[in-house]
Design a protein around this motif. Sequence first.
Motif, short mmCIF file in Angstrom:
data_model
loop_
_atom_site.label_atom_id
_atom_site.label_comp_id
_atom_site.label_asym_id
_atom_site.label_seq_id
_atom_site.Cartn_x
_atom_site.Cartn_y
_atom_site.Cartn_z
N GLU A 82 72.18 -46.42 11.44
CA GLU A 82 72.16 -47.65 12.10
C GLU A 82 71.46 -48.28 13.17
O GLU A 82 71.72 -49.74 13.06
CB GLU A 82 74.09 -47.82 12.55
N PHE A 83 71.39 -47.66 14.23
CA PHE A 83 70.39 -47.52 15.59
C PHE A 83 68.62 -47.85 15.00
O PHE A 83 68.34 -47.63 15.42
CB PHE A 83 70.84 -47.10 16.19
N CYS A 84 68.88 -47.20 14.02
CA CYS A 84 67.23 -46.78 14.32
C CYS A 84 67.42 -46.62 12.63
O CYS A 84 66.35 -46.34 11.50
CB CYS A 84 66.38 -45.16 14.88
N SER A 85 67.28 -48.32 12.26
CA SER A 85 66.20 -48.82 10.63
C SER A 85 65.07 -48.87 10.45
O SER A 85 64.97 -48.96 9.12
CB SER A 85 67.77 -50.11 11.00
N ASP A 86 64.72 -49.31 11.42
CA ASP A 86 63.01 -48.85 10.76
C ASP A 86 63.08 -48.20 10.78
O ASP A 86 62.67 -46.57 10.75
CB ASP A 86 61.72 -49.67 11.90
#
Length: 489
Positions: free
Chosen positions: A287-291
């Motif tokens: 969710e927070f590190c989608s890259d």
Amino acid sequence: MRRAYLLLVPTLLLLLALPASRGRYNDDFDDGEDLADFDDNDFAEFEDMNDDLTAEAETAPPPRVSSPSSQPEEDEDEATVELEDGQDGFEDSETQDQDMYSKYDQDEFEGIGDMEKTSHSMKDPLIIHTVPAHLQNSWESYYMEILMVTGLLTYITNYIIGKNKNSRLAQAWFNSHRELLESNFALVGDDGTSKEPVSTGKLNQENEHIYNLWCSGRVCCEGMLIQLKFLKRQDLVNTVTRMMRPTSDQVQVKVTLNDEDMDTFVFAVGSKRAMARLQKEMQDLSEFCSDKPKSGAKYGLPDSMAILSEMGEVTDGVMDSKMVHYITNHADKIESIHFSDQFSGPKIMQEEGQPLKLPETKKTLLFTFNVPGYGSTSPKDMDSLLPLMNMVIYSIDKVKKLRLNREGKQKADRNRARVEENFLKQTHAQRQEAAQTRREEKKRAEKERIMNEEDPERQRRLEEAAQRREQKKIEKKQMKMKQIKVKAM
């Protein structure tokens, strides 16, 4: 006169016959036998018959010698018995019966030889046939049992050896790290069986290949759980599988921090394969590190390492020179390093749908290390993991000191609000269905309470009160609709 002569002749004949028969009767008892004894002998008649047969055999004429040419005609003639030369006329009748068939002419009497063969074959001993191989009592008949016993003994031997080796590896790790842990934590090895925390100073064995160690009593952290996840060396099937696909033992360290001792960020570094897997499995990283995972060459990390970060400011703050030194020198032993204030574990997979509320999160530091040896680990290899435990202690103090600037803090808050909003949108329909279900259950319970009321007057009052409540709800909805129309105008 003539009539008297005729009566005299039979009388004379009768008188002549009486002395002859009396003399014969007396001759039978010449040997002094008693007449009473003769009457008691029940077999006397049969003995006389045997004597008569012997006499007839002695006086019988010899058989005719037949030529081969007249054999067909003489087959129908009556057979005669020929006595051998020099044979005693008073031979026992049983002996004569036994040699009777041997005196016949084989050419004259057909079938006699077959009868002799039949009688001889009946007297032959029984022929014992060879027993089939699968019914014989030999070792070959028990090859299945031998294989089963051998396999069972192999499994038991492997279980004992594998279990003992995992125990030795765990004890070797604890002996090499005990001094460091006791110097940083007030409690080492609490097993949780007592009401008050007690330091046992030993590992807690969960099963034959997993050992736990709980440590607490340090500034800025609630506790630290260390799990030694060894290979299933006690399992024969797993041992055979590792021959074709080798794997390593792992040490997992999970540090739970206090809420005020960690800022709002998510960060991870480790091997490229591990980062790709964690990004798919872990809730916070997805969710927070989608890259996509980024290379760590900018910070001097090996090409095999990759970084996942919520924002660049967090990466710069975590990857200082000392942290880079630890990671670079022990890159082959580091599987993953995961820092998160939104850690909730793996994604929740539910068949019926997503959960109706956000999972509970904790501020956590998670480390996963590979034990050297790639499955062929020795107790001496555990000493090489000591620098990594020093890195864990350093990371706790590093995260406590790390604080985001104003812009970073605002960006982190916006990310968390975005995640919560997306979650509420995804679960809106499910929450509506759950609310509708609760309302229907409440109405059903109210109706049942009214129907169960025995007093008719009280039942009527309850029904009227329920109708009034429903009417008020309808009026309130109508008022809201009017207000919305006025605002739109």
